[in-house]
Design a protein around this motif. Structure first.
Motif, PDB file in Angstrom:
ATOM      1  N   ASP A  25       0.821  -1.059  -0.043  1.00 16.67           N
ATOM      2  CA  ASP A  25       0.051   0.111  -0.018  1.00 16.67           C
ATOM      3  C   ASP A  25       0.703   1.258   0.104  1.00 16.67           C
ATOM      4  O   ASP A  25       1.932   1.259   0.415  1.00 16.67           O
ATOM      5  CB  ASP A  25      -1.031   0.050   1.250  1.00 16.67           C
ATOM      6  CG  ASP A  25      -2.035  -0.816   1.106  1.00 16.67           C
ATOM      7  OD1 ASP A  25      -2.190  -1.592   0.136  1.00 16.67           O
ATOM      8  OD2 ASP A  25      -2.675  -1.225   2.250  1.00 16.67           O
ATOM      9  N   THR A  54      -5.951  10.604   3.104  1.00 18.26           N
ATOM     10  CA  THR A  54      -6.048   9.878   1.935  1.00 18.26           C
ATOM     11  C   THR A  54      -7.616   9.647   1.509  1.00 18.26           C
ATOM     12  O   THR A  54      -8.459   9.912   2.449  1.00 18.26           O
ATOM     13  CB  THR A  54      -5.699   8.132   2.401  1.00 18.26           C
ATOM     14  OG1 THR A  54      -6.133   7.979   3.594  1.00 18.26           O
ATOM     15  CG2 THR A  54      -4.085   8.218   2.245  1.00 18.26           C
ATOM     16  N   THR A  55      -7.678   9.629   0.351  1.00 17.37           N
ATOM     17  CA  THR A  55      -8.914   9.883  -0.371  1.00 17.37           C
ATOM     18  C   THR A  55     -10.208   8.939   0.255  1.00 17.37           C
ATOM     19  O   THR A  55     -11.170   9.260   0.611  1.00 17.37           O
ATOM     20  CB  THR A  55      -8.962   9.854  -1.859  1.00 17.37           C
ATOM     21  OG1 THR A  55      -8.363   8.576  -2.313  1.00 17.37           O
ATOM     22  CG2 THR A  55      -8.157  11.114  -2.403  1.00 17.37           C
ATOM     23  N   ASP A  56      -9.738   7.538   0.120  1.00 18.53           N
ATOM     24  CA  ASP A  56     -10.982   6.511   0.488  1.00 18.53           C
ATOM     25  C   ASP A  56     -11.390   6.527   2.220  1.00 18.53           C
ATOM     26  O   ASP A  56     -12.593   6.735   2.421  1.00 18.53           O
ATOM     27  CB  ASP A  56     -10.510   5.111   0.041  1.00 18.53           C
ATOM     28  CG  ASP A  56      -9.306   4.625   0.529  1.00 18.53           C
ATOM     29  OD1 ASP A  56      -8.409   5.502   1.034  1.00 18.53           O
ATOM     30  OD2 ASP A  56      -9.142   3.346   0.692  1.00 18.53           O
ATOM     31  N   ARG A  57     -10.301   6.715   2.782  1.00 16.37           N
ATOM     32  CA  ARG A  57     -10.551   6.897   4.459  1.00 16.37           C
ATOM     33  C   ARG A  57      -9.151   7.473   4.741  1.00 16.37           C
ATOM     34  O   ARG A  57      -8.091   7.021   4.148  1.00 16.37           O
ATOM     35  CB  ARG A  57     -11.272   5.662   5.048  1.00 16.37           C
ATOM     36  CG  ARG A  57     -10.175   4.388   5.003  1.00 16.37           C
ATOM     37  CD  ARG A  57     -10.795   3.270   5.518  1.00 16.37           C
ATOM     38  NE  ARG A  57     -10.375   2.115   5.532  1.00 16.37           N
ATOM     39  CZ  ARG A  57     -10.467   0.794   5.873  1.00 16.37           C
ATOM     40  NH1 ARG A  57     -11.304   0.967   6.909  1.00 16.37           N
ATOM     41  NH2 ARG A  57      -9.728   0.017   5.623  1.00 16.37           N
TER      42      ARG A  57
END
Length: 96
Positions: A25, A54-57
């Motif tokens: 990651d 970070t965009t998703d969480r």
């Protein structure tokens, strides 16, 4: 939104673009936030952490080494990661 928690000991490399973890990651600084502010940080939290937008969480990198001299090592590594962020041209918001 629940954040993803990673130990700083899982970091295998970093560069001006971001951080890579042992799982493969990656946190890409340019994808984390606006006005070059990519994270929040708190060196006095237990454990100290830097939470990236970070965009998703959000991804919270915790400095959670235990044992002899662990507090000193955690603080040193925290400051090192903060410096890497700054040297890459980004900043983090201090919550401490």
């Amino acid at each position: 939104m629940k954040e993803r928690i990673r130990s700083y000991t899982d970091i295998v490399s970093f560069d001006d673009d971001g951080i890579t973890f042992s799982s493969g990651d990656r946190i890409i600084f340019s994808e984390c936030g606006e006005d070059n502010c990519v994270a929040e940080r708190d060196i006095y939290a237990k454990p100290p952490y830097i939470e990236f937008y970070t965009t998703d969480r959000h991804t919270k990198v915790v400095f959670d080494r235990t044992g002899l001299l662990s507090q000193t090592v955690n603080e040193r590594e925290f400051i090192k990661l903060q410096s890497i962020i700054n040297e890459a041209g980004y900043k983090s918001y201090d919550l401490s």
